[in-house]
Design a protein around this motif. Structure first.
Motif, short mmCIF file in Angstrom:
data_model
loop_
_atom_site.label_atom_id
_atom_site.label_comp_id
_atom_site.label_asym_id
_atom_site.label_seq_id
_atom_site.Cartn_x
_atom_site.Cartn_y
_atom_site.Cartn_z
N GLY A 1 23.95 45.09 29.29
CA GLY A 1 23.18 44.98 28.06
C GLY A 1 22.24 43.80 27.94
N ARG B 1 19.71 42.94 29.88
CA ARG B 1 18.30 43.30 30.17
C ARG B 1 17.59 43.81 28.93
NH1 ARG B 1 20.38 45.60 35.36
NH2 ARG B 1 19.72 44.18 37.03
N PRO B 2 18.08 44.86 28.30
CA PRO B 2 17.35 45.36 27.11
C PRO B 2 17.43 44.41 25.92
CG PRO B 2 19.40 46.59 27.43
CD PRO B 2 19.21 45.74 28.65
N ASN C 1 14.93 41.87 26.60
CA ASN C 1 13.68 42.46 27.11
C ASN C 1 13.26 41.79 28.42
OD1 ASN C 1 11.47 44.19 27.10
ND2 ASN C 1 10.18 42.73 25.95
N LYS D 1 12.08 41.28 32.15
CA LYS D 1 11.30 41.90 33.20
C LYS D 1 11.87 41.46 34.55
CE LYS D 1 7.09 41.88 30.39
NZ LYS D 1 7.76 41.36 29.19
#
Length: 485
Positions: A71, A73-74, A77, A79
């Motif tokens: 969780g 990464r999202p 946000n 890259k």
């Protein structure tokens, strides 16, 4: 206590002198009984807390990989370049602070330095859970690197305070089994991500849980860590006398050791130091691949986040077992042979992980890689440590060793970002290149060290005119010093 090799003594020398420098001592029967008892005391008093500290540090370094697939990464946000920065920039401060770490250890004493660094990085680890974006997370990871930098080289030096170089090998293997053992915590992380804890997202719970455990260990260490054998309260006067005499004969008193500019320069100019560093870097690079980006590799094979979290503990479990087994079963073999054979196994496993088509075959050999990779790390580190020649040189050399090994952490994370999955061609190429250099340097060191030992056996030099301090300053170049192959 008798000197096994009676050297000439110059009683007219005005310098205080101990001609037993780098000479093997023979203990009386009474002293042997005392030594056996005191080693058990040291193992019980010193070893457990340092093991827990190392376990906690490793756990807080490698939990990022697990957080990313649960969780983070999202939520932030992230890259691909952000992920590379989170892993890589940690090592910028981790590397840059390491040369100073053992100087702080001497200035502040172990009982102050180790608890301070542990508590500081535990709080930083928990703070990562509160990061709102990639920039905040990167800044906290940079701070985490700065605080953790002081521990591993300090640990290598500190173990030499209590054990002779002959006693260090198996104990280092046991100590560094904490490295793969930290990966077993992924089993707990796997359980945590399946349980809803308030409003925390799974990745936040991972950072808070890991940091809290470390904080508890750090607080306990304040009351447990001893500084030097000379001042250890758990030893009797007779026990201290035996321990200190053996250590002085083996490598010099840690309490009295002073790191001078001359020692720093001579250590820096010694090619063997850098050869050991590159050998260690090859192992550390694969450790980063498995420990830091292993969860990403496993998930790229098609497994879910929860399954990947549990599977990442596989190499760690097998690595913990193999480290402990190697500490007892293969310790009789020369260091260089152990390194070459285990590295060969690692190379084969890594090739299959990198280039095989079947995902289950790749997973099996990723697990097998944990067996060889984790077991060879303490062996290579011990080989470096036992051949330093003095407490002072070991302090500097161990810092260089960890620093160079950590430099691989600056590059490797960028070579294993999700956009490069599943081939990671550049990442594997760098790993094989480092293994090639490690193999050549291991063979070169074996040949050189053996030649030096034989030359010193044939051409004995008298340095009895030098004071004990001047003889210590010769480090491993002392004519009575023999390298361990």
């Amino acid at each position: 206590m008798e000197d096994k090799e009676g050297g000439p003594t110059n009683h007219s020398d005005t310098h205080p002198k101990d001609d037993r420098v780098n000479r093997q001592l023979v203990l009386t029967q009474e002293e042997q009984v005392i030594l056996k008892k005191v080693l058990k005391k040291i193992d019980i008093k010193i070893f457990p807390i340092m093991y827990l500290l190392y376990l906690a540090g490793a756990m807080d370094r490698i939990n990022l990989g697990t957080a990313l697939i649960n969780g983070m990464r999202p939520a932030l946000n992230l890259k691909p370049v952000d992920e590379g920065n989170l892993n890589s920039l940690f090592f910028i401060t981790y590397v840059s602070m390491e040369p100073l770490a053992n100087i702080f250890l001497k200035k502040l004493r172990p009982s102050i330095w180790f608890p301070f660094t542990c508590i500081a990085w535990s709080i930083t680890c928990m703070c990562i859970a509160a990061a709102k974006n990639a920039t905040q997370a990167v800044v906290l990871r940079v701070l985490l690197g700065a605080f953790e930098a002081g521990f591993t080289p300090g640990l290598i030096m500190y173990m030499g305070y209590w054990y002779t170089r002959e006693e260090l090998g198996p104990r280092m293997s046991i100590m560094f089994s904490a490295l793969p053992a930290a990966g077993i915590v992924n089993l707990l992380y796997g359980a945590i991500v399946l349980i809803k804890i308030g409003n925390l997202q799974p990745y936040q719970a991972i950072f808070i849980f890991g940091g809290l455990i470390t904080l508890i260990v750090g607080i306990i260490s304040i009351f447990v860590i001893e500084d030097y054998p000379e001042t250890a309260k758990f030893l009797t006067s007779a026990e201290r006398d035996v321990v200190v005499k053996r250590l002085v004969s083996s490598q010099g008193s840690a309490q009295k050791a002073v790191i001078t500019l001359k020692t720093i320069i001579s250590t820096t100019l010694d090619w063997k130091v850098w050869a050991f560093c590159i050998i260690g870097a090859a192992k550390n690079n694969v450790l980063i691949i498995v420990g830091f980006v292993g969860p990403t590799i496993i998930k790229s094979l098609g497994f879910s986040s929860a399954t990947s979290t549990f599977l990442t503990s596989g190499p760690a479990i097998l690595g913990t077992i193999s480290s402990l087994v190697c500490a007892f079963l293969i310790s009789k073999y020369p260091y260089w042979i152990r390194i070459l054979i285990i590295d060969l196994v690692s190379i084969v496993c890594l090739a299959i992980v990198g280039f095989a088509k079947d995902k289950y075959l790749r997973l099996v050999f990723l697990f097998t890689l944990g067996i060889s990779m984790y077991s060879v790390i303490p062996i290579a580190m011990s080989w470096m440590s036992v051949n330093s020649g003095s407490t002072q040189k070991r302090a500097i050399q161990s810092a260089f060793y960890v620093m160079v090994g950590s430099l691989t952490g600056v590059l490797t994370p960028y070579l294993f970002t999700p956009n490069l999955a599943p081939k990671y061609t550049s990442g594997y190429a760098v790993a094989f290149g480092l293994y090639g250099c490690s193999t050549l340097l291991t063979i070169a060191l074996r040949i050189y060290l053996d030649r030096v030992n034989k030359n010193r056996d044939k051409n004995c030099k008298d340095v009895s005119h030098l004071s004990t301090e001047e003889q210590r300053d010769l480090h491993d170049f002392h004519p009575s010093f023999r390298y361990i192959l």
